[in-house]
Each structure stands twice: as C-alpha cells, then as structure tokens.
Design a protein around this motif. Structure first.
Motif, PDB file in Angstrom:
ATOM      1  N   GLU A  72      37.100   3.922 -99.243  1.00 28.84           N
ATOM      2  CA  GLU A  72      37.736   5.217 -98.985  1.00 28.84           C
ATOM      3  C   GLU A  72      36.724   6.232 -98.458  1.00 28.84           C
ATOM      4  N   LEU A  73      35.539   6.268 -99.037  1.00 27.08           N
ATOM      5  CA  LEU A  73      34.513   7.200 -98.593  1.00 27.08           C
ATOM      6  C   LEU A  73      34.068   6.884 -97.164  1.00 27.08           C
ATOM      7  N   SER A  74      33.875   5.621 -96.876  1.00 26.23           N
ATOM      8  CA  SER A  74      33.485   5.217 -95.527  1.00 26.23           C
ATOM      9  C   SER A  74      34.561   5.603 -94.514  1.00 26.23           C
ATOM     10  N   ARG A  75      35.805   5.400 -94.875  1.00 26.60           N
ATOM     11  CA  ARG A  75      36.922   5.748 -94.003  1.00 26.60           C
ATOM     12  C   ARG A  75      36.964   7.250 -93.740  1.00 26.60           C
ATOM     13  N   GLU A  76      36.781   8.045 -94.795  1.00 22.12           N
ATOM     14  CA  GLU A  76      36.777   9.503 -94.646  1.00 22.12           C
ATOM     15  C   GLU A  76      35.624   9.955 -93.740  1.00 22.12           C
ATOM     16  N   GLN A  77      34.447   9.381 -93.935  1.00 22.69           N
ATOM     17  CA  GLN A  77      33.291   9.765 -93.126  1.00 22.69           C
ATOM     18  C   GLN A  77      33.504   9.392 -91.664  1.00 22.69           C
ATOM     19  N   ASN A  78      34.098   8.248 -91.403  1.00 24.53           N
ATOM     20  CA  ASN A  78      34.367   7.840 -90.024  1.00 24.53           C
ATOM     21  C   ASN A  78      35.410   8.738 -89.377  1.00 24.53           C
ATOM     22  N   LEU A  79      36.421   9.138 -90.137  1.00 27.47           N
ATOM     23  CA  LEU A  79      37.433  10.037 -89.592  1.00 27.47           C
ATOM     24  C   LEU A  79      36.819  11.385 -89.249  1.00 27.47           C
ATOM     25  N   HIS A  80      35.958  11.912 -90.119  1.00 27.40           N
ATOM     26  CA  HIS A  80      35.300  13.192 -89.860  1.00 27.40           C
ATOM     27  C   HIS A  80      34.369  13.092 -88.663  1.00 27.40           C
ATOM     28  N   ALA A  81      33.671  11.980 -88.529  1.00 28.83           N
ATOM     29  CA  ALA A  81      32.756  11.803 -87.396  1.00 28.83           C
ATOM     30  C   ALA A  81      33.528  11.787 -86.086  1.00 28.83           C
ATOM     31  N   ARG A  82      34.692  11.166 -86.083  1.00 29.98           N
ATOM     32  CA  ARG A  82      35.499  11.112 -84.857  1.00 29.98           C
ATOM     33  C   ARG A  82      36.060  12.482 -84.504  1.00 29.98           C
ATOM     34  N   THR A  83      36.562  13.209 -85.486  1.00 32.58           N
ATOM     35  CA  THR A  83      37.154  14.513 -85.202  1.00 32.58           C
ATOM     36  C   THR A  83      36.089  15.539 -84.850  1.00 32.58           C
ATOM     37  N   ASP A  84      34.902  15.436 -85.434  1.00 30.57           N
ATOM     38  CA  ASP A  84      33.813  16.361 -85.104  1.00 30.57           C
ATOM     39  C   ASP A  84      33.360  16.156 -83.660  1.00 30.57           C
ATOM     40  N   GLY A  85      33.297  14.919 -83.214  1.00 29.36           N
ATOM     41  CA  GLY A  85      32.870  14.625 -81.854  1.00 29.36           C
ATOM     42  C   GLY A  85      33.921  14.957 -80.818  1.00 29.36           C
ATOM     43  N   ALA A  86      35.180  14.948 -81.211  1.00 31.89           N
ATOM     44  CA  ALA A  86      36.273  15.214 -80.269  1.00 31.89           C
ATOM     45  C   ALA A  86      36.250  16.653 -79.781  1.00 31.89           C
ATOM     46  N   ASP A  87      35.768  17.578 -80.599  1.00 31.64           N
ATOM     47  CA  ASP A  87      35.742  18.986 -80.221  1.00 31.64           C
ATOM     48  C   ASP A  87      34.726  19.273 -79.114  1.00 31.64           C
TER      49      ASP A  87
END
Length: 76
Positions: free
Chosen positions: A53-68
């Motif tokens: 779950e933690l890995s999934r959350e970190q990957n989701l945040h990394a993707r959304t941070d880079g999208a901006d």
C-alpha cells in the motif's frame, strides 16, 4: 566499519552512516548479501500488505507530481 559520526542534538539521529569494507573475501560478501536478502524476506513477510500500500501511494504521488510539470499544449 562505522564512519565517524558528527555531534548530533539530543534525540534520534537522522541517519546512520557506515562503510562497506573493500577487503572482504567473496565468502564474507556473500554472507552479508544473504543476510540482507533474508532480512528483506522477513520484513516483506511481516509487512507485505502495508509495504504494498505504501509503495502504491508513493508511486501515485510521484506520477501526479510529475504531471504538473509537463507541457502538453501543442499548437498545430
């Protein structure tokens, strides 16, 4: 061999520095490698769901941070 630590304020240190000896025999290096591998397996077995779950959350945040920062406006 543990590296010299600078003076730290009271409380827990933020990091623990250590050096890996360059004089280990291949057998010693393999023993340490196997220890770390076993340790990873034990931690994974105990915390598997939480780690996933933690890995999934970190990957989701990394993707959304880079999208901006991406520019997707292309003029034709």
């Amino acid at each position: 061999m543990i590296a010299e630590q600078p003076e730290t304020p009271p409380g827990l240190p933020l990091t623990i520095n250590f050096k890996i000896p360059a004089y280990w025999t291949p057998e010693q290096a393999l023993a340490v490698f196997e220890l770390l591998d076993d340790l990873r397996d034990q931690i994974g077995a105990h915390y598997s769901v939480h780690l996933f779950e933690l890995s999934r959350e970190q990957n989701l945040h990394a993707r959304t941070d880079g999208a901006d920062t991406k520019v997707d406006d292309q003029s034709f």
